[in-house]
Each structure stands twice: as structure tokens, then as C-alpha cells.
Design an enzyme around this catalytic site. Sequence first.
Site, PDB file in Angstrom:
ATOM      1  N   VAL A 143      -1.969  -6.468  26.890  1.00 48.51           N
ATOM      2  CA  VAL A 143      -2.285  -7.232  28.103  1.00 48.51           C
ATOM      3  C   VAL A 143      -2.726  -8.644  27.739  1.00 48.51           C
ATOM      4  O   VAL A 143      -3.633  -8.834  26.936  1.00 48.51           O
ATOM      5  CB  VAL A 143      -3.426  -6.540  28.894  1.00 48.51           C
ATOM      6  CG1 VAL A 143      -3.667  -7.258  30.215  1.00 48.51           C
ATOM      7  CG2 VAL A 143      -3.112  -5.071  29.133  1.00 48.51           C
ATOM      8  N   CYS A 144      -2.088  -9.637  28.354  1.00 49.79           N
ATOM      9  CA  CYS A 144      -2.337 -11.029  27.969  1.00 49.79           C
ATOM     10  C   CYS A 144      -3.776 -11.464  28.170  1.00 49.79           C
ATOM     11  O   CYS A 144      -4.360 -12.120  27.330  1.00 49.79           O
ATOM     12  CB  CYS A 144      -1.424 -11.971  28.757  1.00 49.79           C
ATOM     13  SG  CYS A 144      -1.818 -13.700  28.478  1.00 49.79           S
TER      14      CYS A 144
END
Length: 278
Positions: free
Chosen positions: A149-150
Site C-alpha cells: 500500500v502506497c
Amino acid sequence: MVKETWRFIDSGNHSPSFNMALDEALLEWHSKGVFPPVIRFYGWNPATLSIGYFQKVEKEIDLDAVKELGLGFVRRPTGGRGVLHEHELTYSVIVSEEHPNMPKTVTEAYRVISEGILKGFHFLDLDAYFAVPKTEEQRNNLKSPRSAVCFDAPSWYELVVEGRKVAGSAQTRQQGVILQHGSILLDLDEDKLFRLFKYPNERVKERMQKAFKSKAVAINELTTRNITIEMAKEAFKKGFEEGLQIQLENYQLTDEEVEYVEKIAKEKYENDEWNLRR
């Protein structure tokens, strides 16, 4: 002092394939000298999960969930991790590596470009600042992120408010041109975001989602005002002008340019060979 003029394109909401194709086309046109440096704002229709160039779909992404939620899906030409593009302002900056104001290293160029985003947050009365990893452990975490997840952790010179990440960006350099694009979150549906990734088990997912809350935040969680997309566009456009010391001139793509972008979108970014490879 006369400020340099860059183009500004507000291309509105488009499909994931069109969005990535337009960034690619702008990079190509700039590399050929037919287009000046450009800043672009855009949105997504439908809301989309984009993944980084190096991510492994099979290992990290739950494509069934992407489908169930009616989301678009696309692989970016830039690195980084998965981003849910929904309630956000997406931006891209296209400028030559040889531009006199662009440092040679990726990290420093990132800082210079992100100065525009920093100023944009300030125009929204948010006390944003650059995250700089201080310890060896923090630096190593950047090299091997634990999550797909960024917004799970700030990278070098990423923007944070009250210690939490508020914008995620990624960069690539091709044909002598820098392309940096990223997300500025207005609101965030964490449950939806965490449904899109694969985890060893439910417990790990819960632990990561809980930890995520302390690492990332959307603009509207930080202010009593409701920041609309129009307010964000105005603030960040002004922010880029001030941060990069440029003036922006509105530009509308020609029919021929749009046609070329649609060709790239169809041939590359709508193609499973590109999106699902690795």
C-alpha cells in the site's frame, strides 16, 4: 525577474488507461521538444487502483475485490506501491532532466518538484513539511517496504502533516525527461483500500490497517473546512507556480493529440500484457 511559462492541463476525469497514456504522451512530446514543461491535474472514472511498475499482481493484489468494487485497474510507468485513486487530486509534472532548475539526483529533483505540493498545502492552511528518514532503520525501510500500500509510509521528501503522510508520489525518467505524478488525498475509504491487497491472514490485515491509521491521513480529516476538489486545484496550481517559480498557462489538447493518447491507451494500458505482467 521574468518567470518561465509552463503549460497547465486540467484534463478532468478519465479512464485509468487514458490517464497513464496522457502522462506517457506528454513525456514523449516534451522529449522531442514539441511541448514545453507541463503540469497536469486529473481525476479517475471509474475510481481506480493503480500499481507501481515493479509490483507483482499475483502476489500482492486481490483482483476479485477490484472487480467486485467496480474499480478500474492499471499499472503505472512509475515505481512505488498501490494507490486507490478515488477522492483525490492527481497531478503530474513533466520536465527535462536538463532543465536548469532540476537537480541531477532523483531524490533532490523530487524535493524540488514537491516544493509545489508543499506550497499548495500551505495555501490550504495545512502545516505540511517534508519527511526525511533520519535513522539507518528508516532508510532501510524505504528500500524494502513491508506493505504493497502506497500511503503506508512516507518516502524521501514525501509530504506529511502532524507526522502522517498526505500525498504520495512516484517518478520515472525516460528519454531525458522526468515524469513525476502523485495523489493528494482529500478523503480516504480505508476499508475499501485494504480489501484490494492480499495478506497472509486476516490478523495481519487487521494489524496493518490499524497501523496505517497512524501513518496516513486525508486532507479533510485535518481541517474543519470541507476542502473540495476545486479548492484543492486552486491551491495546488498556485502552489506549483510559487514553489517552482513559474507561471502556468492553460492548455487544451488538440483533437490529434487526444487521438494519439487514445491509441497509446488502447495498445498499452488497456492490455493485460502490460497490467498483469510480472
